[in-house]
Design a protein around this motif. Structure first.
Motif, PDB file in Angstrom:
ATOM      1  N   ASP A  38       0.819  -1.216   0.000  1.00  0.00           N
ATOM      2  CA  ASP A  38       0.000   0.000   0.000  1.00  0.00           C
ATOM      3  C   ASP A  38       0.851   1.264   0.000  1.00  0.00           C
ATOM      4  O   ASP A  38       0.491   2.263  -0.633  1.00  0.00           O
ATOM      5  N   LYS A  39       1.975   1.243   0.682  1.00  0.00           N
ATOM      6  CA  LYS A  39       2.822   2.431   0.791  1.00  0.00           C
ATOM      7  C   LYS A  39       3.454   2.829  -0.542  1.00  0.00           C
ATOM      8  O   LYS A  39       3.943   3.952  -0.700  1.00  0.00           O
ATOM      9  N   LEU A  40       3.423   1.904  -1.515  1.00  0.00           N
ATOM     10  CA  LEU A  40       3.973   2.197  -2.843  1.00  0.00           C
ATOM     11  C   LEU A  40       2.976   2.955  -3.718  1.00  0.00           C
ATOM     12  O   LEU A  40       3.354   3.486  -4.768  1.00  0.00           O
ATOM     13  N   ILE A  41       1.721   2.998  -3.291  1.00  0.00           N
ATOM     14  CA  ILE A  41       0.673   3.672  -4.066  1.00  0.00           C
ATOM     15  C   ILE A  41       0.716   5.158  -3.725  1.00  0.00           C
ATOM     16  O   ILE A  41       0.151   5.611  -2.722  1.00  0.00           O
ATOM     17  N   THR A  42       1.405   5.940  -4.535  1.00  0.00           N
ATOM     18  CA  THR A  42       1.636   7.362  -4.264  1.00  0.00           C
ATOM     19  C   THR A  42       1.564   8.167  -5.555  1.00  0.00           C
ATOM     20  O   THR A  42       1.445   7.613  -6.653  1.00  0.00           O
ATOM     21  N   GLY A  43       1.648   9.511  -5.397  1.00  0.00           N
ATOM     22  CA  GLY A  43       1.789  10.380  -6.560  1.00  0.00           C
ATOM     23  C   GLY A  43       0.513  10.962  -7.100  1.00  0.00           C
ATOM     24  O   GLY A  43       0.467  11.408  -8.248  1.00  0.00           O
ATOM     25  N   PHE A  44      -0.545  11.029  -6.285  1.00  0.00           N
ATOM     26  CA  PHE A  44      -1.819  11.606  -6.727  1.00  0.00           C
ATOM     27  C   PHE A  44      -2.628  12.044  -5.503  1.00  0.00           C
ATOM     28  O   PHE A  44      -2.338  11.632  -4.367  1.00  0.00           O
ATOM     29  N   SER A  45      -3.617  12.845  -5.720  1.00  0.00           N
ATOM     30  CA  SER A  45      -4.460  13.350  -4.629  1.00  0.00           C
ATOM     31  C   SER A  45      -5.197  12.197  -3.949  1.00  0.00           C
ATOM     32  O   SER A  45      -5.816  11.366  -4.615  1.00  0.00           O
ATOM     33  N   GLY A  46      -5.109  12.143  -2.640  1.00  0.00           N
ATOM     34  CA  GLY A  46      -5.795  11.105  -1.882  1.00  0.00           C
ATOM     35  C   GLY A  46      -4.992   9.834  -1.703  1.00  0.00           C
ATOM     36  O   GLY A  46      -5.470   8.877  -1.088  1.00  0.00           O
ATOM     37  N   ALA A  47      -3.758   9.809  -2.205  1.00  0.00           N
ATOM     38  CA  ALA A  47      -2.937   8.596  -2.113  1.00  0.00           C
ATOM     39  C   ALA A  47      -2.655   8.202  -0.664  1.00  0.00           C
ATOM     40  O   ALA A  47      -2.440   7.024  -0.366  1.00  0.00           O
ATOM     41  N   GLU A  48      -2.694   9.185   0.218  1.00  0.00           N
ATOM     42  CA  GLU A  48      -2.390   8.902   1.625  1.00  0.00           C
ATOM     43  C   GLU A  48      -3.396   7.952   2.264  1.00  0.00           C
ATOM     44  O   GLU A  48      -3.141   7.373   3.324  1.00  0.00           O
ATOM     45  N   THR A  49      -4.554   7.763   1.634  1.00  0.00           N
ATOM     46  CA  THR A  49      -5.582   6.878   2.201  1.00  0.00           C
ATOM     47  C   THR A  49      -5.350   5.404   1.856  1.00  0.00           C
ATOM     48  O   THR A  49      -6.009   4.521   2.414  1.00  0.00           O
ATOM     49  N   ALA A  50      -4.417   5.118   0.956  1.00  0.00           N
ATOM     50  CA  ALA A  50      -4.214   3.740   0.493  1.00  0.00           C
ATOM     51  C   ALA A  50      -3.859   2.790   1.627  1.00  0.00           C
ATOM     52  O   ALA A  50      -4.390   1.677   1.710  1.00  0.00           O
ATOM     53  N   VAL A  51      -2.960   3.241   2.502  1.00  0.00           N
ATOM     54  CA  VAL A  51      -2.534   2.388   3.621  1.00  0.00           C
ATOM     55  C   VAL A  51      -3.681   2.187   4.600  1.00  0.00           C
ATOM     56  O   VAL A  51      -3.927   1.060   5.072  1.00  0.00           O
ATOM     57  N   GLU A  52      -4.394   3.260   4.900  1.00  0.00           N
ATOM     58  CA  GLU A  52      -5.503   3.185   5.852  1.00  0.00           C
ATOM     59  C   GLU A  52      -6.612   2.259   5.353  1.00  0.00           C
ATOM     60  O   GLU A  52      -7.206   1.496   6.129  1.00  0.00           O
ATOM     61  N   ILE A  53      -6.884   2.294   4.062  1.00  0.00           N
ATOM     62  CA  ILE A  53      -7.951   1.479   3.483  1.00  0.00           C
ATOM     63  C   ILE A  53      -7.513   0.035   3.257  1.00  0.00           C
ATOM     64  O   ILE A  53      -8.308  -0.893   3.388  1.00  0.00           O
ATOM     65  N   GLY A  54      -6.229  -0.159   2.958  1.00  0.00           N
ATOM     66  CA  GLY A  54      -5.745  -1.501   2.613  1.00  0.00           C
ATOM     67  C   GLY A  54      -6.076  -1.836   1.168  1.00  0.00           C
ATOM     68  O   GLY A  54      -6.698  -2.863   0.872  1.00  0.00           O
ATOM     69  N   VAL A  55      -5.658  -0.963   0.259  1.00  0.00           N
ATOM     70  CA  VAL A  55      -6.044  -1.065  -1.146  1.00  0.00           C
ATOM     71  C   VAL A  55      -5.563  -2.351  -1.809  1.00  0.00           C
ATOM     72  O   VAL A  55      -6.303  -2.987  -2.569  1.00  0.00           O
ATOM     73  N   VAL A  56      -4.340  -2.762  -1.532  1.00  0.00           N
ATOM     74  CA  VAL A  56      -3.816  -3.968  -2.183  1.00  0.00           C
ATOM     75  C   VAL A  56      -4.663  -5.183  -1.814  1.00  0.00           C
ATOM     76  O   VAL A  56      -5.129  -5.929  -2.687  1.00  0.00           O
ATOM     77  N   GLU A  57      -4.869  -5.403  -0.536  1.00  0.00           N
ATOM     78  CA  GLU A  57      -5.596  -6.578  -0.078  1.00  0.00           C
ATOM     79  C   GLU A  57      -7.068  -6.547  -0.486  1.00  0.00           C
ATOM     80  O   GLU A  57      -7.623  -7.546  -0.961  1.00  0.00           O
ATOM     81  N   LYS A  58      -7.709  -5.378  -0.324  1.00  0.00           N
ATOM     82  CA  LYS A  58      -9.159  -5.310  -0.531  1.00  0.00           C
ATOM     83  C   LYS A  58      -9.559  -5.044  -1.976  1.00  0.00           C
ATOM     84  O   LYS A  58     -10.663  -5.442  -2.393  1.00  0.00           O
ATOM     85  N   TYR A  59      -8.704  -4.380  -2.730  1.00  0.00           N
ATOM     86  CA  TYR A  59      -9.097  -3.993  -4.094  1.00  0.00           C
ATOM     87  C   TYR A  59      -8.283  -4.703  -5.184  1.00  0.00           C
ATOM     88  O   TYR A  59      -8.852  -5.329  -6.070  1.00  0.00           O
ATOM     89  N   VAL A  60      -6.961  -4.612  -5.096  1.00  0.00           N
ATOM     90  CA  VAL A  60      -6.143  -5.285  -6.112  1.00  0.00           C
ATOM     91  C   VAL A  60      -6.372  -6.789  -6.069  1.00  0.00           C
ATOM     92  O   VAL A  60      -6.490  -7.457  -7.108  1.00  0.00           O
ATOM     93  N   LEU A  61      -6.456  -7.337  -4.863  1.00  0.00           N
ATOM     94  CA  LEU A  61      -6.642  -8.778  -4.694  1.00  0.00           C
ATOM     95  C   LEU A  61      -8.093  -9.160  -4.428  1.00  0.00           C
ATOM     96  O   LEU A  61      -8.407 -10.362  -4.334  1.00  0.00           O
ATOM     97  N   GLY A  62      -8.977  -8.186  -4.313  1.00  0.00           N
ATOM     98  CA  GLY A  62     -10.385  -8.452  -4.012  1.00  0.00           C
ATOM     99  C   GLY A  62     -11.185  -8.776  -5.272  1.00  0.00           C
ATOM    100  O   GLY A  62     -12.121  -8.071  -5.618  1.00  0.00           O
ATOM    101  N   ILE A  63     -10.815  -9.866  -5.927  1.00  0.00           N
ATOM    102  CA  ILE A  63     -11.434 -10.207  -7.193  1.00  0.00           C
ATOM    103  C   ILE A  63     -12.144 -11.557  -7.140  1.00  0.00           C
ATOM    104  O   ILE A  63     -12.005 -12.302  -6.165  1.00  0.00           O
ATOM    105  N   ASN A  64     -12.895 -11.828  -8.168  1.00  0.00           N
ATOM    106  CA  ASN A  64     -13.586 -13.101  -8.358  1.00  0.00           C
ATOM    107  C   ASN A  64     -12.583 -14.245  -8.188  1.00  0.00           C
ATOM    108  O   ASN A  64     -11.552 -14.277  -8.840  1.00  0.00           O
ATOM    109  N   GLN A  65     -12.875 -15.186  -7.306  1.00  0.00           N
ATOM    110  CA  GLN A  65     -11.960 -16.291  -7.030  1.00  0.00           C
ATOM    111  C   GLN A  65     -11.671 -17.135  -8.270  1.00  0.00           C
ATOM    112  O   GLN A  65     -10.621 -17.768  -8.375  1.00  0.00           O
TER     113      GLN A  65
END
Length: 271
Positions: free
Chosen positions: A241-268
């Motif tokens: 998550d800490k690698l997701i940077t460089g745009f407005s709102g990027a600071e929320t990626a770690v708090e939300i857990g974007v990698v686990e919940k979104y990048v990996l949150g796909i159809n099994q």
């Protein structure tokens, strides 16, 4: 006379039956041969993916990348769209098969690099682009985390989109409702039944106990699994998550857990 005709008629019926059986057998063998060829091509595609975080997170220009090709007009609704060559060849085969059954598949969005995704994200973030529900996210969600989660119902953070990979495409329409009736319903039913034969899967299926997190269902979004599966595994092992940077709102990626919940949150079925 009757005694002579009966054997002749029976021979004719037997000959016709053998002819039909031979034709069916030939078609079946041809289908098996085509399926085997597709499987071999898909295996080869998976073996040729260069894995690194810059590629995974869209820090390159698809128009300049050796593994990408421009999508020609019969397959796309506009010019200057790109996707991986291997995924493109698989799509062309699927497109041809669909046409034979009266189904017209049209790519309306394909590869988007980091900068392209940043443009979409920040327009929604600052309210210059209204959300699909008609809301201005900047006004409706002043708390950064809430705004990011709302935007991520349908749009990925830059660096965290599968569209970076060149394996994922949006087809025909960007409304789930459109796929519930008429031509949309026919297209979706055909894709559900047949897309897997060409290596494609719907990563954003209905959210339920098996897929509790991630983007909302997108009936239009299809991913070329022989390559995207490998990239998903790479993301699971190396993307943070800490690698997701460089745009407005990027600071929320770690708090939300974007990698686990979104990048990996796909159809099994797409993993």
């Amino acid at each position: 006379m009757i005694k002579v005709l009966i054997p002749i008629l029976m021979f004719g019926l037997w000959s016709a039956s053998c002819s039909d059986t031979g034709s069916s057998s030939h078609k079946l063998n041809e289908q098996k041969s085509q399926a085997k060829a597709r499987t071999a091509a898909q295996t080869e595609a998976a073996e040729q993916v260069d894995l690194d975080l810059d590629y995974l997170m869209g820090h390159f220009d698809p128009a300049q990348h050796a593994d990408f090709a421009k999508i020609s007009s019969p397959y796309a609704d506009r010019a200057d769209m790109y996707m991986r060559k291997d995924a493109y060849e698989a799509f062309k085969s699927m497109h041809a098969a669909a046409l034979k059954e009266g189904i017209s598949l049209k790519i309306i969005s394909a590869a988007r690099n980091f900068d392209a995704q940043k443009g979409i994200w920040e327009a929604k973030w600052n309210g210059s682009r209204i959300l699909s529900n008609g809301e201005n996210a900047a006004k409706a969600y002043p708390l950064a985390k809430n705004r990011a989660i709302k935007i991520m119902e349908y749009s990925a953070m830059p660096g965290a989109s599968r569209h970076h990979w060149g394996t994922d495409i949006d087809l025909n329409n960007l409304s789930d409702k459109w796929f519930l009736q008429g031509d949309g319903q026919k297209i979706y039913a055909w894709l559900v039944k047949n897309a897997g034969n060409f290596g494609f899967c719907q990563p954003y299926s209905v959210k339920n106990a098996e897929r509790p997190h991630g983007y909302n269902e997108e009936k239009w979004h299809w991913s070329y699994m022989p390559v995207s599966n490998k990239l998903t595994t790479f993301a699971r092992n190396y993307m943070k998550d800490k690698l997701i940077t460089g745009f407005s709102g990027a600071e929320t990626a770690v708090e939300i857990g974007v990698v686990e919940k979104y990048v990996l949150g796909i159809n099994q079925q797409c993993q």
